[in-house]
Design a protein around this motif. Structure first.
Motif, short mmCIF file in Angstrom:
data_model
loop_
_atom_site.label_atom_id
_atom_site.label_comp_id
_atom_site.label_asym_id
_atom_site.label_seq_id
_atom_site.Cartn_x
_atom_site.Cartn_y
_atom_site.Cartn_z
N SER A 62 0.96 -1.27 0.71
CA SER A 62 -0.13 -0.10 0.00
C SER A 62 0.92 1.65 -0.14
O SER A 62 0.36 2.34 -0.32
CB SER A 62 -1.40 -0.06 1.71
N VAL A 63 2.09 1.48 0.46
CA VAL A 63 3.04 2.29 0.46
C VAL A 63 4.02 2.56 -1.20
O VAL A 63 4.91 3.38 -1.15
CB VAL A 63 3.22 2.42 1.77
N LYS A 64 4.19 1.41 -1.26
CA LYS A 64 5.10 0.86 -2.05
C LYS A 64 4.96 2.45 -3.74
O LYS A 64 4.10 2.73 -4.01
CB LYS A 64 5.28 -0.23 -3.16
N GLY A 65 6.09 3.51 -3.69
CA GLY A 65 6.47 4.00 -4.74
C GLY A 65 6.13 5.89 -3.42
O GLY A 65 6.15 6.46 -4.49
N ARG A 66 5.38 5.82 -2.57
CA ARG A 66 5.03 6.66 -2.01
C ARG A 66 5.87 7.37 -0.71
O ARG A 66 6.19 8.55 -0.26
CB ARG A 66 4.33 7.06 -1.54
N PHE A 67 6.25 5.67 -0.19
CA PHE A 67 7.42 5.92 1.09
C PHE A 67 8.50 5.50 0.85
O PHE A 67 8.33 4.72 0.12
CB PHE A 67 7.02 5.47 1.94
N THR A 68 9.50 5.82 2.15
CA THR A 68 11.01 6.24 1.24
C THR A 68 11.86 5.69 2.29
O THR A 68 11.22 6.66 3.57
CB THR A 68 11.63 6.40 0.25
N ILE A 69 11.79 4.55 3.30
CA ILE A 69 12.75 3.97 4.59
C ILE A 69 14.63 4.33 3.84
O ILE A 69 14.86 3.58 2.90
CB ILE A 69 12.27 3.67 5.13
N SER A 70 15.01 5.35 5.16
CA SER A 70 16.15 5.44 5.03
C SER A 70 17.02 5.87 6.47
O SER A 70 16.63 5.97 7.20
CB SER A 70 16.60 6.52 4.54
N ARG A 71 18.57 5.12 6.46
CA ARG A 71 19.15 5.23 7.27
C ARG A 71 20.29 6.13 7.60
O ARG A 71 20.91 5.74 6.63
CB ARG A 71 19.40 4.13 7.69
N ASP A 72 20.71 6.90 8.48
CA ASP A 72 21.83 8.07 8.81
C ASP A 72 21.95 7.02 10.39
O ASP A 72 22.66 6.92 11.37
CB ASP A 72 21.82 8.66 8.98
N ASN A 73 23.41 5.92 9.77
CA ASN A 73 24.09 5.67 11.02
C ASN A 73 25.23 6.68 11.27
O ASN A 73 25.18 6.01 12.37
CB ASN A 73 24.70 4.04 9.85
N ALA A 74 25.72 7.19 10.92
CA ALA A 74 26.04 8.10 11.89
C ALA A 74 25.23 9.03 12.39
O ALA A 74 25.76 9.91 13.85
CB ALA A 74 26.56 9.44 10.67
N LYS A 75 24.27 9.30 13.17
CA LYS A 75 23.50 9.68 13.56
C LYS A 75 22.42 8.45 14.65
O LYS A 75 21.60 9.68 14.95
CB LYS A 75 22.60 10.96 12.70
N ASN A 76 22.91 7.36 13.75
CA ASN A 76 21.60 6.51 14.41
C ASN A 76 19.83 7.10 14.41
O ASN A 76 19.68 6.58 15.20
CB ASN A 76 22.13 6.42 16.11
N THR A 77 20.31 7.40 13.37
CA THR A 77 18.74 7.40 13.27
C THR A 77 17.76 6.86 11.69
O THR A 77 19.14 6.77 10.94
CB THR A 77 18.82 9.48 12.71
N VAL A 78 17.21 6.36 11.41
CA VAL A 78 15.61 6.35 10.69
C VAL A 78 14.86 7.10 9.85
O VAL A 78 14.09 7.59 11.52
CB VAL A 78 15.48 4.51 10.66
N TYR A 79 14.84 7.12 9.28
CA TYR A 79 13.71 7.95 8.61
C TYR A 79 12.64 7.46 7.42
O TYR A 79 12.79 6.22 7.08
CB TYR A 79 14.61 9.24 7.64
N LEU A 80 11.39 7.95 7.56
CA LEU A 80 10.28 7.30 6.39
C LEU A 80 9.81 8.46 5.77
O LEU A 80 8.86 9.32 6.50
CB LEU A 80 9.50 6.65 7.60
N GLN A 81 10.24 9.06 4.84
CA GLN A 81 9.48 9.90 3.75
C GLN A 81 8.90 9.54 3.62
O GLN A 81 8.33 8.12 2.44
CB GLN A 81 10.95 10.57 2.52
N MET A 82 7.57 10.23 3.40
CA MET A 82 5.95 10.00 3.08
C MET A 82 5.74 11.21 2.11
O MET A 82 4.98 11.88 2.54
CB MET A 82 4.77 9.48 4.01
N ASN A 83 5.20 10.41 1.15
CA ASN A 83 4.53 10.82 -0.34
C ASN A 83 2.81 10.87 -0.52
O ASN A 83 3.20 9.50 -0.29
CB ASN A 83 5.63 11.21 -1.29
N SER A 84 2.67 11.73 -0.86
CA SER A 84 1.28 11.88 -1.77
C SER A 84 0.46 10.72 -0.83
O SER A 84 -0.42 9.89 -1.04
CB SER A 84 2.03 10.75 -2.78
N LEU A 85 0.44 11.38 0.31
CA LEU A 85 -0.02 10.77 1.72
C LEU A 85 -1.72 10.77 1.12
O LEU A 85 -2.60 11.89 0.89
CB LEU A 85 0.06 11.46 2.95
#
Length: 115
Positions: A62-85
């Motif tokens: 349901s989120v393919k093509g709209r959401f992107t998960i990414s990881r910043d190991n230097a900041k110990n942070t994971v992001y979820l970019q959500m577009n076309s909500l």
């Protein structure tokens, strides 16, 4: 013990974007998998997106093509970019991590998409 703290939720109109952040107390690279689940009112918690220590990603259909998960190991942070909500994306979003067969959860952040 792994601590996860989410941020970035809020209210957005349909078609808009939000970026969620999950700050981990350890490097995401050291975790078997880290990612996002969500739970809408009256529904079961469901997987949204995950990334493994080997950088493999997995998304709900349901989120393919709209959401992107990414990881910043230097900041110990994971992001979820959500577009076309969409209104159906409205839910509490939880950060989840697994390490050595133990599951960890954040406290959740509310995402509300208005039509």
């Amino acid at each position: 013990q792994v601590q996860l703290v989410e941020s970035g939720g809020g209210l957005v109109q349909a078609g808009g974007s939000l970026r969620l952040s999950c700050a981990a107390s350890v490097s995401p690279f050291s975790l078997n998998v880290i990612g996002w689940y969500r739970q809408a009112s009256g529904k079961q918690r469901e997987l949204v997106a995950t990334v493994s220590s080997g950088s493999s990603t997995n998304y709900a259909e349901s989120v393919k093509g709209r959401f992107t998960i990414s990881r910043d190991n230097a900041k110990n942070t994971v992001y979820l970019q959500m577009n076309s909500l969409k209104p159906e994306d409205t839910a509490v979003y939880y950060c989840h991590a697994r390490s050595q067969f133990v599951n960890y959860w954040g406290q959740g952040t509310q995402v509300t998409v208005s039509s």
